[in-house]
Scaffold this motif. Structure first.
Motif, PDB file in Angstrom:
ATOM      1  N   ARG A 150      12.907  10.878  -1.988  1.00  0.00           N
ATOM      2  CA  ARG A 150      11.808  11.702  -2.483  1.00  0.00           C
ATOM      3  C   ARG A 150      11.779  13.081  -1.800  1.00  0.00           C
ATOM      4  N   HIS A 163       3.791  11.876  -7.715  1.00  0.00           N
ATOM      5  CA  HIS A 163       2.385  11.669  -7.393  1.00  0.00           C
ATOM      6  C   HIS A 163       1.819  12.960  -6.834  1.00  0.00           C
ATOM      7  N   PRO A 190       5.057 -10.204   6.324  1.00  0.00           N
ATOM      8  CA  PRO A 190       5.564 -10.071   4.949  1.00  0.00           C
ATOM      9  C   PRO A 190       7.053 -10.402   4.863  1.00  0.00           C
ATOM     10  N   ARG A 194       8.996  -6.055   2.345  1.00  0.00           N
ATOM     11  CA  ARG A 194       7.575  -5.732   2.249  1.00  0.00           C
ATOM     12  C   ARG A 194       6.997  -5.319   3.605  1.00  0.00           C
ATOM     13  N   ASN A 202       1.632   4.071  -3.380  1.00  0.00           N
ATOM     14  CA  ASN A 202       1.309   3.917  -4.798  1.00  0.00           C
ATOM     15  C   ASN A 202       0.390   2.720  -4.964  1.00  0.00           C
ATOM     16  N   HIS A 234      -0.226  -5.987  -3.293  1.00  0.00           N
ATOM     17  CA  HIS A 234      -1.301  -6.966  -3.463  1.00  0.00           C
ATOM     18  C   HIS A 234      -2.319  -6.765  -2.361  1.00  0.00           C
ATOM     19  N   GLU A 235      -3.599  -6.606  -2.740  1.00  0.00           N
ATOM     20  CA  GLU A 235      -4.679  -6.452  -1.770  1.00  0.00           C
ATOM     21  C   GLU A 235      -5.198  -7.816  -1.342  1.00  0.00           C
ATOM     22  N   ILE A 236      -5.435  -7.984  -0.066  1.00  0.00           N
ATOM     23  CA  ILE A 236      -6.170  -9.166   0.392  1.00  0.00           C
ATOM     24  C   ILE A 236      -7.148  -8.711   1.463  1.00  0.00           C
ATOM     25  N   SER A 237      -8.157  -9.521   1.717  1.00  0.00           N
ATOM     26  CA  SER A 237      -9.185  -9.185   2.691  1.00  0.00           C
ATOM     27  C   SER A 237      -9.225 -10.266   3.755  1.00  0.00           C
ATOM     28  N   ILE A 283      -0.202  -5.874   0.861  1.00  0.00           N
ATOM     29  CA  ILE A 283       1.198  -6.274   1.035  1.00  0.00           C
ATOM     30  C   ILE A 283       1.984  -5.554  -0.048  1.00  0.00           C
ATOM     31  N   ASP A 287       7.457   1.358  -2.375  1.00  0.00           N
ATOM     32  CA  ASP A 287       6.258   1.917  -2.998  1.00  0.00           C
ATOM     33  C   ASP A 287       5.451   2.773  -2.029  1.00  0.00           C
ATOM     34  N   ILE A 292     -10.180 -13.337   2.059  1.00  0.00           N
ATOM     35  CA  ILE A 292     -10.835 -13.216   0.766  1.00  0.00           C
ATOM     36  C   ILE A 292      -9.946 -12.370  -0.138  1.00  0.00           C
ATOM     37  N   PRO A 351      -9.832  -9.950  -3.022  1.00  0.00           N
ATOM     38  CA  PRO A 351     -10.861  -9.122  -3.670  1.00  0.00           C
ATOM     39  C   PRO A 351     -10.770  -9.194  -5.187  1.00  0.00           C
ATOM     40  N   ASN A 368      -7.673  -8.335  -7.608  1.00  0.00           N
ATOM     41  CA  ASN A 368      -6.477  -9.154  -7.537  1.00  0.00           C
ATOM     42  C   ASN A 368      -6.813 -10.628  -7.367  1.00  0.00           C
ATOM     43  N   LEU A 396       4.754 -13.431  -0.970  1.00  0.00           N
ATOM     44  CA  LEU A 396       4.511 -12.101  -0.392  1.00  0.00           C
ATOM     45  C   LEU A 396       4.663 -12.101   1.119  1.00  0.00           C
ATOM     46  N   GLY A 397       4.186 -13.180   1.769  1.00  0.00           N
ATOM     47  CA  GLY A 397       4.255 -13.195   3.223  1.00  0.00           C
ATOM     48  C   GLY A 397       3.857 -14.550   3.769  1.00  0.00           C
TER      49      GLY A 397
END
Lengths: 95, 95, 95, 95, 95, 95, 95
Positions: free
Chosen positions: C9, C71, D5, D9, D66, D71-74, D82, D87, E25, E27, E30, E89-90
């Motif tokens: 990039r 972007h 990960p 990742r 990006n 994948h979002e997790i909390s 992750i 990206d 959690i 969210p 996802n 993913l992990g």
């Protein structure tokens, strides 16, 4: 005036099959997909993805091709198709 | 001011074919897909996917290209197209 | 604060072309697709698919790029684009 | 509890940029596409398609990524992402 | 009765996270994409595209996976997922 | 009469699982995607993309496969599936 | 008149199965997808993607093929299919 196609492409001249003793009919479902033409010009060759292009058709061959591929142009009243060799399905040979 | 295209791209200058003795007509179905242009500039070359880029067109060649590919820009009143060499279908040669 | 882009990039700074003696106009059909920018930063390089990344643009080059790629971000009131070198169409050179 | 990960990742922790002297604003069109985060964990590495994975980011780096990838997790009230290293658009460096 | 997955696949047993002192959690956006499971069986390995499959997960690992990949089946009242290792993913590690 | 599948394909015979002591239930979401069958015939093998085909299933194996892949045919009142080995998810082994 | 298919293609002649003692029925869901035919001609061979084409079918073989692939043509009242060998699912062998 003529067209020299690049790489693996060839130029075809569209024909209307008029051989009385033997007929090729393209059935309904694929009526607009397959067509018959004469090879008029072979591409410049070279490499694609590191592999040398080998032509399996020759100028003058009568071929069946996938009509949805290729680009049609009209020169001096005749219809030509610039098409990748890979979209030519087969060569028609008189027995 | 000029544009040097990167890698396998070339710059074309769109032309309107006006040769009286011989005409190229793009038929209805593909009217907007194929166009004629003059090669104005060759790309920087280099490698794509580990394979060296080889140009099969030269500055000054009259070519047929796939209009749906490439990017049109206008400089000093002229229309140019930056296009991958692979979207050039063939070179037009006067007999 | 600056951004070092990863791999192939580059970071571009969008410009508005104001050169009076020579103008580049992006025509209607592609108005939102091509844009002009200055290269501000080169990526970290490395390998993609086993092939070493080679940069063909340099910091300071004025380039045309495919706007739909990349972007946009805004830092300190200026607009920057992080974009793959492959989405840069060409380098603009003053004659 | 933490997440290691797999392969190429990384784990990012989403942050809200609050630096007063310098601001990064993600403009309207790409507002939901790019985001800023801190690298919290590097993947296990190994090979993808026969090529060894090389990490160009380190734990603690502030990066732009990006948002539509990953994948979002909390966990324990914090938001983690992750995401494939590919990206991540770039690393933000304070001058 | 057990399932031995082919090639790069693994068998996961879906779990409901009930650890009080630390919670993961997923969210809203996802919620249906990521899930937690225990690795129950490793695939047969072998080669894919000429590259030897290397497993980075072990039987007993607690993992996060992409729910939209994989095939769910139910054996003796438990839910299992047959999934490619690449959609894991992990690995979740207790500190 | 039997079918010898080409390359990496195998022939499966669909079965209805009737083992009382242990049941495999395919849950709602994937009810039509996964099915159980017995391997009846192994393909001719050979190479795909320069890599030798290795069969990891044997005639007589009970397997789970992705129903949306493959072609069903009925011979002498029995249902067979011609399917790529890669669409077989795993082998079911009795403990 | 006959057709010599290019590269990995073969020519099939569609047949209607009339063997009384053993019947192959194509079930509803795939009724239009699979069909039975006799191999009439083998392609020219050569290389695809650097790999030599190997034919696993012979002239005279009775085969099952994926009807949605291939191009149908009609010559002298018979229906032929030009199809890639890879879209032939298997060879039907009488016990």
């Amino acid at each position: 005036m003529k067209i020299k196609p690049l790489f693996e492409r060839v130029v075809l001249e569209s024909i209307k099959e008029e051989n009385k003793s033997s007929t090729i009919i393209l059935p309904d479902a694929n009526l607009e997909k397959s067509q018959i033409a004469i090879v008029k010009e072979i591409g410049t060759g070279g490499n694609i993805d590191g592999e040398k292009i080998v032509f399996q058709v020759d100028i003058g061959d009568k071929v069946i091709y996938n009509k949805f591929s290729g680009h049609e142009i009209s020169i001096d009243g005749k219809t030509y198709i610039i098409i990748s060799q890979n979209d030519i399905l087969g060569i028609i040979k008189e027995k």
